[in-house]
Enzyme design. Sequence first.
Site, short mmCIF file in Angstrom:
data_model
loop_
_atom_site.label_atom_id
_atom_site.label_comp_id
_atom_site.label_asym_id
_atom_site.label_seq_id
_atom_site.Cartn_x
_atom_site.Cartn_y
_atom_site.Cartn_z
N LYS A 1 -10.75 -0.43 -2.21
CA LYS A 1 -10.74 -1.17 -0.97
C LYS A 1 -11.97 -0.74 -0.15
O LYS A 1 -12.35 0.43 -0.24
CB LYS A 1 -9.45 -0.87 -0.18
N ASP B 1 -0.03 5.09 1.05
CA ASP B 1 -0.17 6.06 2.15
C ASP B 1 -0.09 5.34 3.50
O ASP B 1 -0.77 4.34 3.72
CB ASP B 1 -1.50 6.80 2.03
N ASP C 1 0.87 -1.16 0.00
CA ASP C 1 0.00 0.00 0.00
C ASP C 1 0.93 1.24 0.00
O ASP C 1 2.12 1.10 0.27
CB ASP C 1 -0.88 -0.04 1.25
N THR D 1 -2.66 1.08 -4.35
CA THR D 1 -3.14 2.18 -3.51
C THR D 1 -4.53 2.63 -3.91
O THR D 1 -4.90 2.57 -5.09
CB THR D 1 -2.17 3.38 -3.59
MG MG Z 1 -2.55 3.10 3.56
#
Ligand code: MG
Length: 227
Positions: free
Chosen positions: A148, A14, A12, A114
Amino acid sequence: MSDMPVRAVLFDMDGVLFDSMPAHAKCWVEACRKFGLDACEQDTYMNEGRTAASTIDLFTTAQWGRHVTPREVEDIYAEKCRLFNQWPEAPKMPGAEAVLEEVRRAGLTIAVVTGSGQESLLARLERQYSGYFRPELIVSSRDCQRGKPYPDPYLLGLSRAGIRAEEAIVVENAPLGVQAARAAGFHTIAVNTGPLPDSALIRAGANRLYPSMQALAEDIGRLLAAG
Ligand code: MG
């Protein structure tokens, strides 16, 4: 971990590769308020990983009793990105490069999955983590309709890397990201780099939990050798 040899690690972005969540959280709150939506930073952390449209829709459904319009999404997200780009550049997450280096040394494929569409960060991936990421192995919010916690972004990462879920592990910091990766069938390492309790990541299904990317960096060589 599965008995299959590990061939890839999917990261991922961030809260894993960049310490960018504090700025995202503040900018989301400010952008939402400008458009009359109430949000707090905790909401942002709990919803991290969702597409912008899905996040804003949660707020409008709860507060305005209706779904958000595409135009509203565009306006609020544009404002959020504008605010984000005014913030000081989010630092690289301490320990992230050491993790990447271990993965590269082990000869594994590296991918990024992401929920972000923040151009300024996506561009920095290749600039500031030079040589680790191939553009076709970066899946962002532009690539998937459903973000997600749906498994779609991770499944797309799999197919682009040409591997099966049992041959890869995921590194995630967000509960919904962990949920997405588990739904896609991955062994999932959670790294709690934010303010949520560990239990939020465990409940989402994390197979392992580390308190930081530095802690993972110390352990990942052993994990990959064991896998
Ligand atoms: Mg994240």
